[in-house]
Design an enzyme around this catalytic site. Structure first.
Site, mmCIF file in Angstrom:
data_model
loop_
_atom_site.group_PDB
_atom_site.id
_atom_site.type_symbol
_atom_site.label_atom_id
_atom_site.label_comp_id
_atom_site.label_asym_id
_atom_site.label_seq_id
_atom_site.Cartn_x
_atom_site.Cartn_y
_atom_site.Cartn_z
ATOM 1 N N LYS A 197 0.847 -1.199 0.000
ATOM 2 C CA LYS A 197 0.000 0.000 0.000
ATOM 3 C C LYS A 197 0.876 1.240 0.000
ATOM 4 C CE LYS A 197 -1.732 2.722 3.023
ATOM 5 N NZ LYS A 197 -1.787 3.968 2.238
ATOM 6 N N SER A 251 5.343 7.051 10.169
ATOM 7 C CA SER A 251 5.488 7.788 11.420
ATOM 8 C C SER A 251 5.459 6.844 12.627
ATOM 9 C CB SER A 251 4.366 8.808 11.543
ATOM 10 O OG SER A 251 3.125 8.129 11.557
ATOM 11 N N GLU A 253 3.762 7.260 15.297
ATOM 12 C CA GLU A 253 2.395 7.134 15.814
ATOM 13 C C GLU A 253 1.669 5.977 15.117
ATOM 14 O OE1 GLU A 253 4.002 10.014 15.084
ATOM 15 O OE2 GLU A 253 4.231 10.359 17.240
ATOM 16 N N GLY A 255 3.122 3.545 13.433
ATOM 17 C CA GLY A 255 3.882 2.331 13.745
ATOM 18 C C GLY A 255 3.430 1.705 15.066
ATOM 19 N N GLU A 272 10.012 0.832 10.355
ATOM 20 C CA GLU A 272 11.018 1.892 10.176
ATOM 21 C C GLU A 272 10.294 3.209 10.405
ATOM 22 O OE1 GLU A 272 14.099 1.176 9.750
ATOM 23 O OE2 GLU A 272 13.798 -0.957 9.422
ATOM 24 N N CYS A 306 13.712 10.562 6.681
ATOM 25 C CA CYS A 306 13.575 10.039 8.044
ATOM 26 C C CYS A 306 14.840 10.314 8.848
ATOM 27 C CB CYS A 306 13.290 8.555 8.004
ATOM 28 S SG CYS A 306 14.472 7.659 7.010
ATOM 29 N N GLU A 403 9.685 15.231 15.531
ATOM 30 C CA GLU A 403 10.110 15.216 14.130
ATOM 31 C C GLU A 403 9.254 16.226 13.361
ATOM 32 O OE1 GLU A 403 8.964 11.802 11.718
ATOM 33 O OE2 GLU A 403 11.013 11.739 10.980
HETATM 34 P P1 NAD Z 1 2.408 8.059 8.014
HETATM 35 O O1 NAD Z 1 2.744 7.212 9.182
HETATM 36 O O2 NAD Z 1 1.348 9.083 8.157
HETATM 37 O O3 NAD Z 1 1.953 7.151 6.801
HETATM 38 C C1 NAD Z 1 2.752 6.078 6.334
HETATM 39 C C2 NAD Z 1 1.863 5.082 5.633
HETATM 40 O O4 NAD Z 1 0.987 4.488 6.592
HETATM 41 C C3 NAD Z 1 0.978 5.688 4.551
HETATM 42 O O5 NAD Z 1 0.883 4.767 3.487
HETATM 43 C C4 NAD Z 1 -0.352 5.830 5.271
HETATM 44 O O6 NAD Z 1 -1.459 5.864 4.394
HETATM 45 C C5 NAD Z 1 -0.365 4.594 6.139
HETATM 46 N N1 NAD Z 1 -1.235 4.657 7.312
HETATM 47 C C6 NAD Z 1 -1.694 5.762 7.957
HETATM 48 N N2 NAD Z 1 -2.432 5.391 9.021
HETATM 49 C C7 NAD Z 1 -2.435 4.037 9.053
HETATM 50 C C8 NAD Z 1 -3.006 3.077 9.937
HETATM 51 N N3 NAD Z 1 -3.728 3.441 11.010
HETATM 52 N N4 NAD Z 1 -2.789 1.762 9.691
HETATM 53 C C9 NAD Z 1 -2.042 1.375 8.632
HETATM 54 N N5 NAD Z 1 -1.482 2.244 7.758
HETATM 55 C C10 NAD Z 1 -1.676 3.566 7.972
HETATM 56 O O7 NAD Z 1 3.784 8.682 7.514
HETATM 57 P P2 NAD Z 1 4.022 9.698 6.320
HETATM 58 O O8 NAD Z 1 3.564 11.038 6.762
HETATM 59 O O9 NAD Z 1 3.495 9.137 5.045
HETATM 60 O O10 NAD Z 1 5.621 9.646 6.207
HETATM 61 C C11 NAD Z 1 6.448 10.386 7.016
HETATM 62 C C12 NAD Z 1 6.966 9.542 8.173
HETATM 63 O O11 NAD Z 1 7.660 8.397 7.683
HETATM 64 C C13 NAD Z 1 7.973 10.286 9.011
HETATM 65 O O12 NAD Z 1 7.723 10.052 10.367
HETATM 66 C C14 NAD Z 1 9.299 9.660 8.603
HETATM 67 O O13 NAD Z 1 10.313 9.758 9.545
HETATM 68 C C15 NAD Z 1 8.911 8.262 8.375
HETATM 69 N N6 NAD Z 1 9.926 7.594 7.557
HETATM 70 C C16 NAD Z 1 10.752 6.678 8.149
HETATM 71 C C17 NAD Z 1 11.754 6.062 7.421
HETATM 72 C C18 NAD Z 1 12.660 5.044 8.046
HETATM 73 O O14 NAD Z 1 13.236 4.254 7.308
HETATM 74 N N7 NAD Z 1 12.825 5.015 9.348
HETATM 75 C C19 NAD Z 1 11.916 6.368 6.070
HETATM 76 C C20 NAD Z 1 11.065 7.315 5.498
HETATM 77 C C21 NAD Z 1 10.063 7.913 6.259
#
Ligand code: NAD
Length: 500
Positions: A197, A251, A253, A255, A272, A306, A403
């Site tokens: 997804k 994110s 949250e 995760g 991650e 990230c 962050e």
């Molecule tokens: P996000 O957590 O809002 O969304 C990530 C994904 O999860 C999206 O596909 C979203 O649609 C999905 N999602 C949202 N709510 C969900 C739920 N309740 N259940 C299952 N899936 C859900 O993050 P974002 O805003 O898209 O990305 C930014 C974040 O990603 C930042 O916190 C960044 O640090 C992190 N990130 C981490 C790494 C790493 O390798 N550690 C790499 C890139 C980005």
């Protein structure tokens, strides 16, 4: 046309032909239309340029069923060497479609073309080749056994590494195709199949990639893509009983929610998550190199990395000089539409992200940080934020603790090594940290003392496919890349053979 707005006339013919339509899901090797769709909007104007399918429970069931069928069928019957060959072919196809894929990614995300071409296409081809090689190198152990309560005969023990099953992968928008490939490649190398997804804003590169996977000979159903505008699609995937492992980047949250849900069904997880990575400049650092790297550690990809170097700690003796140099770089960056070939920094992914970043800048100022440059957005509908440096940051400020995920650097001075280690480790995150020094003893001491998954010395954000990448503390569980990511997609079977 304003330099702040994308000119779609600059796109190549392939991207032009691909983009403007309603994009269905990719299930069992076919494009599947849905009743509802949602708008994909250009971050430089907010205008709709394409639509993506809104998947519901039935489509998620169909995608997981297709992945299960392929898991026990077409993918399982291919010899490891044949799986490797297909992944290598896919890497070649990716490179052959570099312009199209990078343009698709840039239009959806607002990221610069050299970045999407280099990271989402070039680096992904490298990851596919490295991971493809693992398909033929998964080994078990053998041992002659002596089970005490079986007194006669010869006992031989073996272990096998078998695919964990159908993987549900959920990825963010900030390096959309690149991170998708970090999930797909080790899963496929290990013999798993996958339902991926993408983030709502950036579904198109993964959908195009899935077509290329078919062309590379990866059987229908091995890689399925489901899209949607909200959290529901991800939630359905995580909850689905036939998903054996959830591989998530996003994110902290989200995760945390996924970890709780997956625990109830004993699913594997790889998470991650977010970061607040420090860049530490010691008194013996090479100042020009450290300052330039510190600037790009936060401004690259518009701060949406990230492991962006979002906290800068500089020894007091160099503090003024390093800040001046970083500010000079920040002020030399012109904001412009990412489809322009000379763009140095584009917009954030959307207005919501821009508002979030500006709110953190305001909070930092209210909490007493000193604005050195930026802190504002151009008077334009595009999701732009000027590169920003806030100095004299204190550990309790929300802009230091959280962050921000934008081009905002929080800087502070320190006196002693132990002080900066305490500052660096005073974070709920533990993703990466870089140290700028020429003192070898210090390198060893500080590498051991930093509570992060990756330490970089005289370089920042250097991620190689041969090394595991993962977070400590609230930055995650498990690792992407390297042998570790492949093994995480396997489960061990032990077998005992008795010869009378
Ligand atoms: P996000 O957590 O809002 O969304 C990530 C994904 O999860 C999206 O596909 C979203 O649609 C999905 N999602 C949202 N709510 C969900 C739920 N309740 N259940 C299952 N899936 C859900 O993050 P974002 O805003 O898209 O990305 C930014 C974040 O990603 C930042 O916190 C960044 O640090 C992190 N990130 C981490 C790494 C790493 O390798 N550690 C790499 C890139 C980005």
């Amino acid at each position: 046309m304003s330099r702040l707005e994308n000119d779609f006339g600059l796109l190549g013919e392939e991207a032009k032909a691909y983009l403007d339509r309603v994009h269905g899901l990719h299930i069992g090797g076919r494009e599947v239309a849905t009743r509802d769709s949602y708008a994909l909007c250009d971050p430089t104007t907010g205008r709709e340029f394409a639509r993506a399918a809104e998947a519901g429970p039935d489509e998620i069931d169909a995608a997981v069923a297709a992945a299960r069928t392929a898991l026990n069928g077409d993918w399982a019957t291919l010899r490891p060497y044949e799986r490797e060959r297909r992944l290598l072919r896919l890497a070649d196809l990716l490179e052959a479609h570099e312009r199209e894929l990078s343009e698709i990614e840039t239009v959806c995300s607002g990221r610069l073309l050299p970045n999407t071409a280099g990271v989402d296409v070039g680096y992904s081809a490298h990851v596919l080749r490295y991971m493809g090689g693992w398909a033929t190198k998964l080994e078990g152990q053998t041992a002659r056994l002596s089970v005490p309560y079986i007194p006669t005969g010869d006992l031989q023990g073996f272990t096998f590494r078998e695919p964990v099953g159908v993987v549900g992968a959920i990825v963010p928008w900030n390096v959309a195709l690149g991170i998708a490939v970090w999930k797909i490649a080790p899963a496929l190398a290990a013999g798993c199949t996958i339902v991926l997804k993408p983030a709502p804003q950036t579904p198109l590169s993964a959908l195009r990639f899935a077509r290329l996977a078919l062309e590379a000979g990866i059987p229908p159903g091995v890689l399925n893509i489901v899209t949607g505008s909200g959290p529901e699609v991800g939630e359905l995937l995580v909850r689905h009983p036939d998903i054996a492992m959830v591989s998530f980047t996003g994110s902290t949250e989200v995760g945390r929610k996924i970890a709780a849900e997956a625990a109830g069904q004993f699913k594997r997880i790889s998470l991650e998550l977010g970061g607040k990575s420090p860049v530490i400049v010691m008194e013996d650092a090479e100042v020009a190199a450290a300052s330039e790297a510190a600037a790009w550690a936060i401004f690259a990809n518009h701060g949406q990395n990230c492991c962006a170097g979002s906290r800068l700690y500089v020894h007091r003796s160099l503090y003024g000089e390093v800040i001046d140099r970083v500010v000079a770089i920040a002020e030399s960056i012109e904001l412009s539409a990412p489809l322009l070939p000379d763009a140095a920094m584009g917009p954030l992914v959307n207005q919501a992200q821009r508002q979030r970043v500006l709110r953190y800048v305001e909070a930092g100022l209210a909490e007493g940080a000193r604005l050195v440059t930026g802190g504002t957005a151009p008077d334009h509908v595009g999701a732009y934020v000027r590169p920003t440096v806030l100095a004299d940051a204190e550990p309790q400020m929300s802009s230091v603790k959280d962050e921000i995920f934008g081009p905002v650097l929080m800087a502070a001075a320190f006196e002693r090594e132990e002080d900066v280690l305490a500052l660096a480790n005073d974070s709920r995150f533990g993703l990466g940290a870089s140290v700028w020094t020429r003192d070898v003893d210090r390198v060893h001491r500080m590498t051991r003392a930093l509570e992060v998954g990756s330490v970089w010395i005289n370089v920042h954000n250097a991620l190689d496919v041969a090394l595991p990448f993962g977070g400590w503390k609230d930055s995650g569980v498990g690792n992407d890349l390297s042998e570790a990511a492949v093994l995480a997609h396997t489960r061990i079977k032990a077998s005992v053979h008795h010869h009378a």
